[in-house]
Design a protein around this motif. Sequence first.
Motif, mmCIF file in Angstrom:
data_model
loop_
_atom_site.group_PDB
_atom_site.id
_atom_site.type_symbol
_atom_site.label_atom_id
_atom_site.label_comp_id
_atom_site.label_asym_id
_atom_site.label_seq_id
_atom_site.Cartn_x
_atom_site.Cartn_y
_atom_site.Cartn_z
ATOM 1 N N VAL A 74 -17.238 76.696 -62.633
ATOM 2 C CA VAL A 74 -16.721 77.063 -63.953
ATOM 3 C C VAL A 74 -17.227 78.442 -64.370
ATOM 4 O O VAL A 74 -16.459 79.280 -64.867
ATOM 5 C CB VAL A 74 -17.130 76.003 -65.001
ATOM 6 C CG1 VAL A 74 -16.879 76.521 -66.416
ATOM 7 C CG2 VAL A 74 -16.364 74.712 -64.772
ATOM 8 N N ASN A 112 -2.066 69.872 -69.899
ATOM 9 C CA ASN A 112 -3.343 70.055 -70.581
ATOM 10 C C ASN A 112 -4.035 68.783 -71.056
ATOM 11 O O ASN A 112 -5.147 68.849 -71.578
ATOM 12 C CB ASN A 112 -3.153 70.997 -71.777
ATOM 13 C CG ASN A 112 -2.643 72.350 -71.349
ATOM 14 O OD1 ASN A 112 -3.339 73.109 -70.704
ATOM 15 N ND2 ASN A 112 -1.399 72.654 -71.699
ATOM 16 N N GLY A 267 -10.019 67.404 -64.191
ATOM 17 C CA GLY A 267 -10.533 68.648 -64.758
ATOM 18 C C GLY A 267 -12.041 68.702 -64.810
ATOM 19 O O GLY A 267 -12.603 69.652 -65.359
ATOM 20 N N MET A 270 -13.026 69.301 -68.226
ATOM 21 C CA MET A 270 -12.231 70.288 -68.959
ATOM 22 C C MET A 270 -10.919 69.635 -69.409
ATOM 23 O O MET A 270 -10.471 68.642 -68.829
ATOM 24 C CB MET A 270 -11.926 71.494 -68.072
ATOM 25 C CG MET A 270 -13.155 72.237 -67.596
ATOM 26 S SD MET A 270 -14.024 73.106 -68.922
ATOM 27 C CE MET A 270 -12.892 74.469 -69.218
ATOM 28 N N ALA A 303 -10.272 75.483 -65.962
ATOM 29 C CA ALA A 303 -10.083 74.039 -65.784
ATOM 30 C C ALA A 303 -9.797 73.702 -64.327
ATOM 31 O O ALA A 303 -10.295 72.700 -63.797
ATOM 32 C CB ALA A 303 -8.948 73.548 -66.675
ATOM 33 N N ALA A 306 -13.031 73.772 -62.309
ATOM 34 C CA ALA A 306 -13.842 72.565 -62.519
ATOM 35 C C ALA A 306 -13.266 71.390 -61.751
ATOM 36 O O ALA A 306 -13.996 70.626 -61.098
ATOM 37 C CB ALA A 306 -13.906 72.242 -64.012
#
Length: 425
Positions: A74, A112, A267, A270, A303, A306
């Motif tokens: 990250v 997302n 994620g 994230m 993201a 990660a």
Amino acid sequence: MKSEILYEKAKQLMPGGVNSPVRNFQSVGDTPRFISHAKEARLYDVDGNEYIDYIGSWGPMILGHANPEVLKAVTAAAENGLSFGAATEAEVMMAQLIFDLVPSIEMIRMVNSGTEATMSAVRAARGFTGRNKIIKFEGCYHGHSDAMLVKAGSGVMSSGVPSSLGVPPGCAVDTLTAVFNDIDSVQALFENNKDQVAAVIVELVPANMGVVLPKPGFLQELQKLCTENSTLLIADEVITGFRLGLGGAQELFGIKPDLTAFGKIIGGGMPVGAYGGRKEIMQQVAPCGGVYQAGTLSGNPVAMAAGIAQLSILKNNPQIYTHIDSLSARLSNGLRELIKARGLKATVNSIGSLSTLLFTEREVYNYTDALTSDTKMYGRFFSAMLDQGIYLAPAQFEAVFISNSHTGVDIDRTLECAEKALRSL
């Protein structure tokens, strides 16, 4: 406590003082603890209290908090920029990882959140089939999009009605509700809505009415019904994906869905999600086809970094699943023994690294069973555990998540605390 001061201020600034309802501890009659930081299997609040954490950000922290390899990835990604709104190599790498691990995925789109993933999968199913109706199961949660916020009426034959203010009836009229583990209820909906059902969406292992296991053969019969009715099967693996194994619950139960929704865990903590499946369906998604879905932050490079780090660790260390599953079994079996010893009306549902202690004498196979739980008793149990440094879900109908950072010592400590808490009830 500083948490109490922050909560009073937060209530003036945010609805209920929180940005997600379950965080306000309302259902357990307690005050939320404001967390300052986390490490491995521990949470630390702003008052300096330490807790053994069994939420893990509601599932994605399968490696534990602040995993060094994930943080390194990250940090490196963030140094190159937080967001581009353009294509990156990391998106391709993430897609390839998921493609390699989940056989049903032939093409995938990053989004997302889990809510966005399920919402988009439903839209893709409708676009591909040209049908409007969706079957979901009472008690299964698929995010807060309008079409999914539906509660069943008095019978499973009825179309859904909204279970949230602000959802127009027209948004839910095409959502039909069946009973989980009751294949006849699904058959009835198909018969009464012939050639109208675009998809059946299901948590293969529901974890939002407590953890509920599918009865032997139920998922296989469900897939068969979908095939016979030319209806797509959407697997919601937002919680179970990469947690019940590298191939998720669909691998565990031998199911091959047409579409799958992922979230959280891909994620590494994230905000991220994804949906994918058969190539011919996914090619209907824009820009290839007419099913529109877009997002500036979809495939965000930080993201993706990660997620790639976390999934790569899981892929290269399958023994992690042996570890977390064995710890979860140790916790669940220990709780069952304590319940039996005290003659309490309670049951423990568990599978892999997921479990729920439900305060009901009934075996829980569906939403109606789950609703017999004594939520006030769970609230007292929760508070007694929290006071001893054990951070459980602040709601009866959520799951306990085990991470690779938990140890046998943590489980033993938790069971000691549970014995005291149950005795106090």
